[in-house]
Design an enzyme around this catalytic site. Sequence first.
Site, PDB file in Angstrom:
ATOM      1  N   ARG A   1      66.913  16.611 129.292  1.00 41.45           N
ATOM      2  CA  ARG A   1      65.961  16.082 130.497  1.00 41.45           C
ATOM      3  C   ARG A   1      65.781  14.752 131.335  1.00 41.45           C
ATOM      4  NH1 ARG A   1      59.466  18.491 130.360  1.00 41.45           N
ATOM      5  NH2 ARG A   1      59.487  18.306 132.698  1.00 41.45           N
ATOM      6  N   HIS A   2      65.771  15.002 132.579  1.00 46.17           N
ATOM      7  CA  HIS A   2      65.093  13.543 132.839  1.00 46.17           C
ATOM      8  C   HIS A   2      63.798  12.862 132.482  1.00 46.17           C
ATOM      9  CE1 HIS A   2      61.766  15.465 135.288  1.00 46.17           C
ATOM     10  NE2 HIS A   2      62.513  16.412 135.202  1.00 46.17           N
TER      11      HIS A   2
ATOM     12  N   ARG B   1      66.663  13.350 140.599  1.00 46.39           N
ATOM     13  CA  ARG B   1      65.462  12.875 139.425  1.00 46.39           C
ATOM     14  C   ARG B   1      66.644  12.314 138.309  1.00 46.39           C
ATOM     15  NH1 ARG B   1      62.942  17.331 141.037  1.00 46.39           N
ATOM     16  NH2 ARG B   1      62.217  19.126 139.642  1.00 46.39           N
TER      17      ARG B   1
ATOM     18  N   GLU C   1      66.733  22.993 139.088  1.00 43.75           N
ATOM     19  CA  GLU C   1      65.558  23.685 137.884  1.00 43.75           C
ATOM     20  C   GLU C   1      65.156  24.174 138.752  1.00 43.75           C
ATOM     21  OE1 GLU C   1      63.938  23.857 135.939  1.00 43.75           O
ATOM     22  OE2 GLU C   1      62.563  22.190 135.827  1.00 43.75           O
TER      23      GLU C   1
ATOM     24  N   HIS D   1      66.838  19.816 133.755  1.00 47.85           N
ATOM     25  CA  HIS D   1      65.073  19.887 133.747  1.00 47.85           C
ATOM     26  C   HIS D   1      64.528  21.150 132.587  1.00 47.85           C
ATOM     27  CE1 HIS D   1      66.497  18.177 137.932  1.00 47.85           C
ATOM     28  NE2 HIS D   1      67.209  18.929 138.128  1.00 47.85           N
TER      29      HIS D   1
END
Length: 208
Positions: free
Chosen positions: A7-8, A57, A81, A150
């Site tokens: 996850r970013h 991101r 996402e 995401h």
Amino acid sequence: MRLHLLRHGETDINAAGRLQGTTNSVLTPLGRRQAREMGIASLAWNPVAIYSSPLSRARDVAAQIGDLTGLPVTVEPRITEMNMGALEGVTIQEMREGWPDLYQGWRRDASSVTMPDGESLGDVQQRAMSAFDEMDTCHGLEDAVIAVTHNFTIRCIVAAVIGLPLANINHMDLSLGSCTTIRTGSRGRRMSSYNAVDHLTPENRVGY
């Protein structure tokens, strides 16, 4: 294949407490530190490929990993996402006040909700698993693969792997900068870790 789902890091929209969905956002200083630490951790995994959501991101994190490993980054739109539609940019309180029926439906059974002008969790799971299947076909059993993606995308993939109903997805926490690992092999797909943050220094660990 060992698929490391990252996850970013934290973004300006995360920090503001707003739903970001497919809106592009900027990594905060904390998010950039998380990206750096994810990149350093990835060196121990000896990855053979890096995939990234098209959102900035995720691409910023993937670029950090690519710079450190020397690997190119493949942009994969299917791991973007969840499209939150009309709810992108709103707070949970604004969702509760402006879309009360939607909010209650989301809390009661998240799988029953389609975001206005957006997606459902089922939509996200279908496209994300299509990408996972393709990665599995392209890479060997011992290959380590990184996918920078995401919150809802990772949770939907995990739900598919472990047979968790999407109705229960809100009972799963997933931290920014975390790593979730799924292995594929003779026993099928198995989750070997979820929401791991031990690669982040304590001051860079954030729960939301």
